[in-house]
Design a protein around this motif. Structure first.
Motif, PDB file in Angstrom:
ATOM      1  N   ARG A  28       1.192  -1.469   0.158  1.00 41.57           N
ATOM      2  CA  ARG A  28       0.063   0.028   0.629  1.00 41.57           C
ATOM      3  C   ARG A  28       0.750   0.830  -0.431  1.00 41.57           C
ATOM      4  N   HIS A  31       1.853   6.712   3.997  1.00 45.36           N
ATOM      5  CA  HIS A  31       1.963   6.983   5.869  1.00 45.36           C
ATOM      6  C   HIS A  31       1.058   6.174   6.580  1.00 45.36           C
ATOM      7  N   ALA A  32       1.377   6.083   7.783  1.00 44.41           N
ATOM      8  CA  ALA A  32      -0.162   5.784   9.250  1.00 44.41           C
ATOM      9  C   ALA A  32      -1.348   5.832   8.552  1.00 44.41           C
ATOM     10  N   ALA A  33      -2.061   5.926   9.224  1.00 41.78           N
ATOM     11  CA  ALA A  33      -4.088   6.215   8.578  1.00 41.78           C
ATOM     12  C   ALA A  33      -4.497   6.652   7.678  1.00 41.78           C
ATOM     13  N   TYR A  34      -3.970   8.077   7.319  1.00 42.55           N
ATOM     14  CA  TYR A  34      -4.594   8.962   6.670  1.00 42.55           C
ATOM     15  C   TYR A  34      -3.692   9.556   6.338  1.00 42.55           C
ATOM     16  N   GLU A  35      -1.946   9.101   5.875  1.00 44.32           N
ATOM     17  CA  GLU A  35      -1.169  10.284   5.642  1.00 44.32           C
ATOM     18  C   GLU A  35      -1.365   9.499   3.767  1.00 44.32           C
ATOM     19  N   PRO A  36      -1.577  10.636   2.767  1.00 48.51           N
ATOM     20  CA  PRO A  36      -1.253   9.525   1.581  1.00 48.51           C
ATOM     21  C   PRO A  36       0.091   9.947   1.091  1.00 48.51           C
ATOM     22  N   ILE A 271     -11.024   2.887   5.451  1.00 51.82           N
ATOM     23  CA  ILE A 271     -10.745   2.100   6.676  1.00 51.82           C
ATOM     24  C   ILE A 271     -11.618   1.974   6.988  1.00 51.82           C
TER      25      ILE A 271
END
Lengths: 303, 327
Positions: A28, A31-36, A271
């Motif tokens: 994927r 980065h992290a859950a929400y950083e594009p 997510i």
């Protein structure tokens, strides 16, 4: 009651692919859950007066893997994020294509962009078309309007792995000849011996010069000869299309295990957290967007 | 287990103020019960239920997901805030917290929630701590430490390492083993509302509640979204960008499924187009859908939506009406 995480009841291969985040994390981007992750637009071309094709090059060093039918969360800085289907097959590596309609403020801003402009990408997300279930089957690939954007990833996959499938028929409907997406691809698919590709448009302006079929998409189904026991249909299109196409397919003897649908919802997070794409107990972004019709029984999926 | 008086507990809280951001129920100057930081005034641990979400401490109304400069660099400057220590959770609030912990951790880990939650300490309050001394159910877990009030003292039950760590720092108090009687009293509390909720859930699951019912309830809804704003298990949010000088910041903010545009897509398609659909979703989601997905109903009967709804269609009221009409 046992939680369906434990039962893994949604689909046979287990939608729970997406619940083993660690396993898939490698392929994927973001980065992290929400950083594009940040990418430059490589090229932009017009598909219709309302839709453009955006191409992003993925460097070799990035291990990006997707399934046909998956989507990404695409960021336009200052405008937010929207779920966008990946339009090319995973067999065509090194780039991603997105067919995007100018429908709101974010896509409007995107349409103003030029090659070189920066966008953000997170993903891929969701369950795509279950290729294992489609292998060795006759396929009916049915798209209405923008639905060809995600379906094209599967069509290209079929083209590149032709031996894995039996007869492949593509049925595509749009409002007018202007609104047909991927016109050059359509012309190639119609010429190709790989596919039986049929097109229909709702109406044609006088003196347009279009010589193809005019009518509604479900009308393409009754004339087909379908061997129900080894045929699977895949549907992608606007919500109002589904009941009519599903009815026509059922008349051909296809049961709900042989009909796969990709549903349109506005995922805000991708997510399974934001709640915007909920269909009863499903989250379209992690349990879908592609579902087997059987798994949607008893839910408000066609709403 | 140690016992400690309310005053001693506050002395203890003041002694650890440097290490923790201490939050709990406070009474504002106008008499309103609210959540607030510990000040010179003691926390209002006996003043009843706070009228809004306790869980908002970890999933706030609005929060930044990230900031990015105009050179496309993420701002990694972390917050140096002290860990949060929250006192005053009732048993229902702790059940709600347990659910949203699982919700945000399962599948894709929501790192924004989890990072804030990870370093926090949660202290529940139960026993004879109601406004008029009535008995509040003992949680028996789901928090780091529970203060169980026997009418004179708090009995401290520690459930985690964090809880034991705090307890060891408390130098006052006597050892007691008198918790058993309170536990029995707690377990014997009758819960008729839970039975009503379960019956309503079964009726909904069997599709015995007709569309006319939802239309009727929807007619009474004024779409104020108070119910979803106070619900401790509501987790829906919207995402938006703020354009600032030389950077953008992306935020999330609570969203409500009771608003007409909640699911509307750019194409105009709206799966929750009518208020009837939305009202049905509000109730079904907690009583049926979450039971399917998470193995339990996610209304823990805190009663906040019933308290706040101006037209009387909170969860308890609707569940009671379902049972009365279709049961």
């Amino acid at each position: 009651m046992v939680s369906c995480f434990e039962k893994k009841q949604y689909s046979e291969r287990g939608n729970c692919d997406c619940f083993h985040f660690g396993v898939f994390m490698d392929s994927r981007i973001g980065h992290a859950a929400y950083e594009p992750a940040i990418y430059s637009i490589h090229s932009i071309s017009d598909l219709t007066p309302h839709e453009k094709l955006f191409r992003i090059e993925i460097p070799d060093a990035v291990d990006f893997r997707h399934e046909p039918g998956q989507f990404v969360q695409l960021s336009v800085w200052g405008w937010g994020e929207a779920p966008i289907s990946i339009s090319n097959s995973p067999t065509r590596k090194g780039y991603l294509e997105f067919a995007i309609r100018h429908a709101g403020s974010l896509t409007g801003a995107l349409h103003q962009m030029r090659p070189g402009s920066k966008i953000g990408l997170r993903g891929p997300f969701g369950n795509g078309f279950d290729v294992n279930r489609l292998r060795s089957q006759n396929l009916l690939l049915i798209a209405g309007g923008c639905g060809l954007a995600p379906l094209r990833s599967l069509i290209q996959y079929c083209e590149d792995c032709r031996d894995e499938f039996m007869d492949i028929r593509i049925l595509y409907g749009a409002k007018t000849p202007h609104d047909l997406l991927y016109k050059s691809d359509l012309a190639a698919w119609m010429e190709s011996e790989t596919f039986d590709c049929r097109i229909i448009v709702d109406f044609v302006a006088p003196n347009h010069g279009y010589s193809g079929k005019i009518g509604l998409l479900p009308e393409l189904i009754p004339p087909l000869e379908v061997e129900a026991e080894n045929t699977t249909a895949v549907l992608v299109g606007p919500p109002m299309m589904y009941p009519f196409v599903v009815e026509a397919l059922r008349k051909k003897g296809l049961d709900d295990e042989r009909i796969m649908v990709s549903l349109e919802r506005h995922m805000k997070c991708g997510i399974g957290k934001c709640g915007h794409c909920a269909i009863d107990h499903f989250s379209c972004c992690i349990d879908g967007p592609v579902f087997l019709l059987r798994d949607l029984q008893g839910t408000e999926w066609a709403g | 287990m140690k016992t400690i008086t309310c005053d001693q507990f506050h002395h203890f809280l003041y002694s650890i103020r440097e290490d923790f951001e201490i939050v709990g129920p406070v009474i504002l100057h106008d008499g309103t019960l609210s959540l607030g930081r510990l000040t010179a005034e003691p926390l209002a641990l006996f003043a009843g239920r706070i009228p809004f979400r306790f869980t908002s401490l970890f999933f706030p109304h609005s929060e930044r997901l990230f900031a990015m400069s105009d050179e496309y660099r993420f701002d990694k400057s972390g917050s140096s805030a002290k860990p949060l220590l929250v006192v005053g959770w009732r048993a229902e609030d702790l059940e709600a917290l347990e659910f949203i912990d699982e919700f945000f951790r399962t599948g894709f880990r929501d790192d924004v929630f989890c990072d804030r939650r990870q370093s926090s300490v949660v202290i529940g309050v139960s026993g004879r701590c109601g406004v008029n001394g009535e008995f509040c159910r003992i949680s028996e877990g789901k928090c780091d430490m529970e203060l169980i009030y026997d009418g004179k003292h708090f009995i401290m039950a520690e459930y985690t390492e964090n809880g034991r760590f705090l307890s060891e720092k408390i130098v006052w108090g006597e050892e007691t083993d008198s918790l058993e009687a309170l536990l029995q009293e707690s377990r014997a509390l009758r819960t008729p509302e839970r039975e009503i909720l379960q019956t309503a859930s079964q009726l909904l699951m069997r599709n015995q509640v007709d569309d006319d019912f939802w239309a009727e309830i929807a007619d009474r809804c004024i779409q104020c979204t108070s119910c979803t704003n106070v619900c401790p298990t509501c987790t829906c949010f919207d995402v938006y960008d703020m354009r600032l000088k030389r950077k953008i910041e992306r935020y999330r903010m609570w969203d409500s499924c009771q608003m007409s545009g909640f699911m509307r897509e750019a194409s105009g398609h709206n799966p929750l187009a009518s208020q009837s659909d939305r009202t049905r979703r509000r109730i079904r989601h907690k009583l049926v859908d979450d039971l399917h997905r998470w193995g339990r109903m996610t209304c823990f009967l805190c009663g906040r939506c019933d308290d706040v709804c101006p037209t009387g269609i909170g969860m308890k009221a609707v569940a009671a009406e379902i049972v009365e009409r279709f049961g």
